[in-house]
Design a protein around this motif. Structure first.
Motif: not given
Length: 74
Positions: A19, A22-23, A25-28, A37
């Motif tokens: 998370w 994600v927060g 670098f918008e990298f999951d 996803e």
């Protein structure tokens, strides 16, 4: 139970780091490793981390009890 507690904590840390990625670098990372996803393995990963979070709720009374016990000794 100690092993299960350690596994749950480890997976929560990995989930938290995901998370963070994600927060910032918008990298999951989970979606990247397991193919997106909506891919089944990715969904299973999300579910397992979520179950570990629910399992870890049991630690709150332990933390409260230890803190209360320390204050009563003084």
């Amino acid at each position: 139970m100690k092993t299960l507690d350690s596994v749950a904590l480890g997976l929560l840390i990995v989930g938290g780091l995901n998370w963070l990625l994600v927060g910032f670098f918008e990298f999951d990372l989970d979606a990247t490793i397991f193919g997106g996803e909506t891919f089944l393995l990715s969904k299973i990963g999300y579910i397992v981390v979520s179950l570990c979070a629910l399992y870890s709720v049991k630690f709150f009374p332990l933390i409260t009890f230890q803190t209360t016990s320390q204050y009563r000794k003084t």
